[in-house]
Design a protein around this motif. Structure first.
Motif, short mmCIF file in Angstrom:
data_model
loop_
_atom_site.label_atom_id
_atom_site.label_comp_id
_atom_site.label_asym_id
_atom_site.label_seq_id
_atom_site.Cartn_x
_atom_site.Cartn_y
_atom_site.Cartn_z
N GLY A 58 0.81 -1.22 0.00
CA GLY A 58 0.00 0.00 0.00
C GLY A 58 0.84 1.27 0.00
N ASP A 59 2.05 1.16 0.57
CA ASP A 59 2.92 2.35 0.61
C ASP A 59 3.35 2.76 -0.80
OD1 ASP A 59 4.35 -0.03 0.48
OD2 ASP A 59 6.12 0.81 1.44
N ILE A 60 3.38 1.81 -1.71
CA ILE A 60 3.75 2.15 -3.10
C ILE A 60 2.62 2.95 -3.73
CG2 ILE A 60 4.36 1.23 -5.37
CD1 ILE A 60 5.51 -1.25 -3.96
N LEU A 61 1.39 2.54 -3.50
CA LEU A 61 0.24 3.30 -4.02
C LEU A 61 0.22 4.71 -3.45
CD1 LEU A 61 -2.47 0.53 -3.99
CD2 LEU A 61 -1.90 1.94 -5.96
N LEU A 62 0.51 4.83 -2.15
CA LEU A 62 0.53 6.15 -1.53
C LEU A 62 1.64 7.01 -2.15
CD1 LEU A 62 -0.75 7.95 0.60
CD2 LEU A 62 0.88 7.05 2.25
N SER A 63 2.79 6.42 -2.41
CA SER A 63 3.88 7.17 -3.06
C SER A 63 3.47 7.60 -4.46
CB SER A 63 5.15 6.31 -3.13
OG SER A 63 5.77 6.23 -1.88
N MET A 64 2.73 6.76 -5.17
CA MET A 64 2.30 7.14 -6.53
C MET A 64 1.38 8.36 -6.45
SD MET A 64 1.81 3.39 -8.35
CE MET A 64 1.65 3.97 -10.05
N SER A 65 0.51 8.38 -5.46
CA SER A 65 -0.39 9.53 -5.28
C SER A 65 0.40 10.79 -4.91
CB SER A 65 -1.41 9.18 -4.20
OG SER A 65 -2.15 10.32 -3.85
#
Ligand code: AMP
Length: 117
Positions: A58-65
């Motif tokens: 999930g931290d990767i998705l947050l970084s993408m945002s």
């Protein structure tokens, strides 16, 4: 992955015009831009499609945002607006098999997709 062009960019083996990065994500300009701002938001881990995220990533998705917002702001398109697109698989038009989100801005991007004839 050794034969993946985006993995080579992430490793620094192929040059890129990098605008932003954190521990999870890198953002670089598309080599063949389709809009005044056209960048690719790319997880550093070799994830193939948007369907391939696993528990704990999930931290990767947050970084993408975060990356999308930071780059949109830096490019001056945060208020004028921009489009985010993820192409998935053959019918989605995915050419590079390493997940990436396109960010287009700097002009009206037009209708979402062209209606089939
Ligand atoms: P897609 O069709 O969604 O897989 O998009 C792949 C994108 O990667 C295309 O817009 C290409 O122009 C872009 N691209 C391919 N090679 C490079 C590269 N070496 N540096 C930057 N962008 C690239």
């Amino acid at each position: 992955m050794s034969d993946c062009i985006f993995c080579k960019i992430i490793a620094g083996d192929i040059p890129s015009d990098t605008l932003w990065e954190d521990e999870n994500v890198i953002v670089f300009r598309d080599i063949d831009p389709k809009a005044p701002t056209h960048v690719l938001i790319v997880p550093k881990e070799h994830i193939v499609t948007f369907a391939d995220f696993k528990e704990g990533q999930g931290d990767i998705l947050l970084s993408m945002s975060k990356a999308a917002r930071a780059v949109a702001e830096a490019e001056g398109v945060l208020d004028s607006g921009y489009r985010l697109i993820v192409n998935n698989g053959p019918d989605g038009g995915q050419e590079v098999l390493h997940l990436h989100m396109h960010l287009f801005g700097g002009r009206p991007i037009g209708p979402m997709i062209k209606r089939a004839e």
